[in-house]
Scaffold this active site. Structure first.
Site, PDB file in Angstrom:
ATOM      1  NE  ARG A 214      11.847  -7.311  32.979  1.00 46.04           N
ATOM      2  CZ  ARG A 214      12.645  -8.049  32.573  1.00 46.04           C
ATOM      3  NH1 ARG A 214      12.542  -9.201  32.020  1.00 46.04           N
ATOM      4  NH2 ARG A 214      13.953  -7.795  32.403  1.00 46.04           N
ATOM      5  CB  CYS A 290      17.133  -6.653  26.887  1.00 44.72           C
ATOM      6  SG  CYS A 290      18.609  -7.294  27.143  1.00 44.72           S
TER       7      CYS A 290
END
Length: 329
Positions: A214, A290
């Site tokens: 990601r 995150c």
């Protein structure tokens, strides 16, 4: 002034000083199941509140509240991190609550300013560090996480509760007067992303806790329609690199934190030995990020275990950054 009134005022003053010390004193960051069990079992110790702070990703079929109602550590209460949060202009969940929201949540959970709060989750280590970040940032230093969470508690052979949870006693929790400056805004992160850490000592190292795919943009985000990628000049440090896996007697896997020297190795691999030394010495600021501010708490706590006292956290994290500024990806 009468003798009686003078004595009462002296007693209140002493009580206030004791309460102040109890509030300001920091508890251990991590506790084992046995340590938590001993704390609860000691009648002469400070009040202890066990809090299940489990949370699941948006695409998970699991429900944290339902699992809490089905099985929990005896006497626990449930903290819904999405509910105990301030409204956000982008509709993001589990953002840091304001002081009043936090205080009302503590009262609802039966937590007073002197309570030793022990947070846990059903993964072992996943969302509980984020909950600890909330408590500590808002001044409740007498807080810890159960390292290994509910699965490790069960693996240690300690009792669980499956009947309906008890209601906590009413408490009074004044809104915190102070909080540290750990929260990073979008504007701060954008400004920092324009600084080159190799030439600018003031540049914060942004550590991205998401899976590497990601971060690189090769794998999709779990939130539909959100692009993947990373903040410029940030470093990939997947939160699992600070953790170790275990398999319980019942076959269930769970995570605990690695020893500090292993956490340091993971940090060195991500940012290099020189920057690691600077972070630990406090010479290089660091900020955790995150997907939405949840697993960034694992990096925040891992750095705390290395003795880094002041670690930032980008609350919106990649979700807020990508929604606001996809042109900068």
């Amino acid at each position: 002034m009468s003798f009686l009134r003078s004595a009462v005022l002296r007693a209140l003053s002493v009580s206030s000083r004791i309460e102040s010390r109890m509030i300001s004193s920091a508890a251990p960051l991590l506790l084992s199941p046995e340590q938590v069990h001993d704390l609860v079992d000691k009648p002469d110790s400070a009040p202890v509140s066990l809090v299940d702070s489990s949370w699941f990703m948006p695409n998970s079929p699991r429900n944290a509240k339902q699992e809490f109602l089905a099985k929990r550590i005896p006497g626990s209460q449930f903290l819904d991190l999405d509910e105990v949060a301030s409204p956000h202009e982008l509709g993001l969940k589990h953002m840091m609550p304001d002081k009043e929201t936090f205080a009302r949540a503590c009262e609802k959970l039966g937590i007073s300013p002197s309570t030793h709060v022990v947070l846990y989750d059903v993964h072992g280590v996943f969302s509980s560090p984020r909950a600890l970040f909330m408590f500590r940032t808002l001044g409740h230093k007498n807080s810890s996480i159960l390292d290994g969470g509910l699965p490790r508690w069960v693996d240690a052979g300690l009792p669980v509760e499956t009947t309906p949870p008890s209601q906590p006693k009413a408490t009074v929790y004044d809104a915190p007067k102070n909080e540290d400056n750990s929260i990073r805004s979008y504007e701060q992160v954008v400004a920092n992303s324009r600084l080159d850490p190799s030439t600018n000592a003031q540049a914060e190292l942004v550590l991205d806790a998401r899976p590497k795919g990601r971060y690189t943009g090769n794998d999709p985000e779990p939130r539909p329609g959100l692009s993947s990628g990373h903040i410029p000049n940030s470093y990939s440090l997947t939160f699992n690199l600070f953790l170790q896996k275990h398999k319980g007697k019942d076959g269930q896997e769970y995570s605990t934190f690695l020893p500090p020297h292993e956490i340091k190795k993971a940090l060195e691999k991500a940012v290099g030995p020189e920057e690691t030394v600077k972070i630990i010495r406090g010479e290089r600021p660091a900020t955790a990020s995150c997907g939405s501010g949840m697993t960034a708490g694992v990096l925040w706590l891992g750095l705390q275990l290395l003795g880094v006292k002041h670690v930032g956290l980008y609350d919106e994290s990649w979700t807020g950054y990508a929604m606001r500024s996809t042109s900068q990806i």
